[in-house]
Design an enzyme around this catalytic site. Sequence first.
Site, short mmCIF file in Angstrom:
data_model
loop_
_atom_site.label_atom_id
_atom_site.label_comp_id
_atom_site.label_asym_id
_atom_site.label_seq_id
_atom_site.Cartn_x
_atom_site.Cartn_y
_atom_site.Cartn_z
N GLY A 76 0.81 -1.21 0.00
CA GLY A 76 0.00 0.00 0.00
C GLY A 76 0.85 1.26 0.00
O GLY A 76 0.51 2.26 -0.66
N THR A 77 1.95 1.23 0.73
CA THR A 77 2.80 2.42 0.82
C THR A 77 3.34 2.81 -0.55
O THR A 77 3.27 3.98 -0.96
CB THR A 77 3.96 2.16 1.81
N ASN A 156 -8.02 4.37 8.81
CA ASN A 156 -7.48 3.19 9.47
C ASN A 156 -7.67 3.18 10.98
O ASN A 156 -7.73 2.14 11.60
CB ASN A 156 -5.99 3.01 9.14
N GLN A 184 -7.74 0.47 3.61
CA GLN A 184 -8.59 -0.02 4.70
C GLN A 184 -10.04 -0.23 4.24
O GLN A 184 -10.90 -0.53 5.06
CB GLN A 184 -8.54 0.94 5.89
N THR A 243 11.39 -7.35 -11.41
CA THR A 243 10.75 -8.66 -11.58
C THR A 243 9.60 -8.82 -10.59
O THR A 243 9.75 -8.51 -9.41
CB THR A 243 11.80 -9.78 -11.37
N CYS A 331 4.20 5.87 22.55
CA CYS A 331 5.18 6.58 23.38
C CYS A 331 6.53 6.44 22.71
O CYS A 331 7.02 5.34 22.53
CB CYS A 331 5.19 5.93 24.74
N1 PLP Z 1 -2.72 3.17 3.87
C1 PLP Z 1 -3.43 2.81 4.95
C2 PLP Z 1 -4.74 3.48 5.22
C3 PLP Z 1 -2.96 1.81 5.80
O1 PLP Z 1 -3.68 1.47 6.87
C4 PLP Z 1 -1.72 1.20 5.50
C5 PLP Z 1 -1.15 0.19 6.41
O2 PLP Z 1 -1.36 0.20 7.61
C6 PLP Z 1 -1.02 1.60 4.36
C7 PLP Z 1 -1.55 2.59 3.56
C8 PLP Z 1 0.28 0.99 3.98
O3 PLP Z 1 0.11 -0.29 3.44
P1 PLP Z 1 1.33 -1.33 3.41
O4 PLP Z 1 1.52 -1.80 4.82
O5 PLP Z 1 0.89 -2.42 2.49
O6 PLP Z 1 2.52 -0.61 2.88
#
Ligand code: PLP
Length: 386
Positions: A76-77, A156, A184, A243, A331
Amino acid sequence: MPRCYFDHNATTPLHPEVAAAMMPVLGAVGGAPGFGNPSSLHWAGREARRLVEDAREALATLIAADPAEILFTSGGTEADNLGILGAAASGRLKGRHLVAATFEHPAVLEPIRKLAAEGWDVTWIDPGADGVVRTETVEKALRADTGLVTVMAANNETGAIQPIAEMGALLRGRGIRFHCDGVQALGKFAEICPRAWQVDTMALSAHKINGPKGIGVLYVRKGTPLQGLALGGPQERETRGGTENVAGIVGFGKAAEVWARIGAEERIRLGALRDALAFALQARIPGLIVNSAEAPRVANTLNVTLPGCKADLMAMGLDMREIAVSAGSACASGSVKYSHVLLAMGRDKEAASSSLRFSLGFGNTEAEIIPCAEMVAQTAASLRGL
Ligand code: PLP
């Protein structure tokens, strides 16, 4: 009491069918289909290519897209980074003004901040007290030179669902690129359909729906200009070199199939468990507040504020009882970090450091609810010195 896992928004365990689909690819010692490089023209490559394309099809089916609109990433990132930075780098946005919501995941916040540091103009918009960004708020932030807007489909921390289709209709009419973090939302919405929502790019991740970690998708609406960030190969329509992670892709495809099959029932089951947990907590913990209670929310997520109980201490106390939950705040080196999501919703620092997230998933059962609520109540009482 057996250990309980209530942190499915952080990650989920592999579904047995996903593991079974991935094993032959992972374990292939020069024989089983899938070990080849999907770019190779020989039989081994062709077999791997077929697996990749089957998974692409399964993902496309789950989100009512065309397989050609599914681009595999490392998660996702990366998908969020590519959707935002790749749009900016394409040189095809209408202008250098961006609109982004303050309660986004860091995978969105950081690329936007990077662009801001490079001279792009950013307007940050807040959700309401219920955790929902209003379409009018987006509209008010727009300018003649707005090039891109980014708002997530479901938050999230709170699970609050955003009016993405409404925003899509507003933005398409003005030719503004719309990126949406759907990480999410996948599996948690009855229908997640970026095309109908008029979203241009949408990030998805496998490990939130019982797929493997390290594999994601960027939905890219047909005809959307995007500059790749990982250069060095023609893979993924020349937009994401490297790849392919064939085993991960196979796992994501299987997870998509599984959720297409079980999703409707699972959402009802998880919604009932979530409500039972909220009820049990409210009955036992004076002053407990359910955040985003008045907003439409994904079925599996419950975010509560426990006044007088620091979230990190609560999470640690529960972990000692083998209950895994997430603290909206953490924290770090002695200083309390506040939940940027709750702060964005207008909550004070006390609330933003005293909120816990319970996120339910495939393995959770009714039998866990009351014992968990008891443990949370005991932990809260001990922190409050009662
Ligand atoms: N976006 C949201 C809303 C997420 O909750 C997360 C992961 O917690 C991500 C992006 C990132 O996804 P990934 O862990 O696959 O990189």
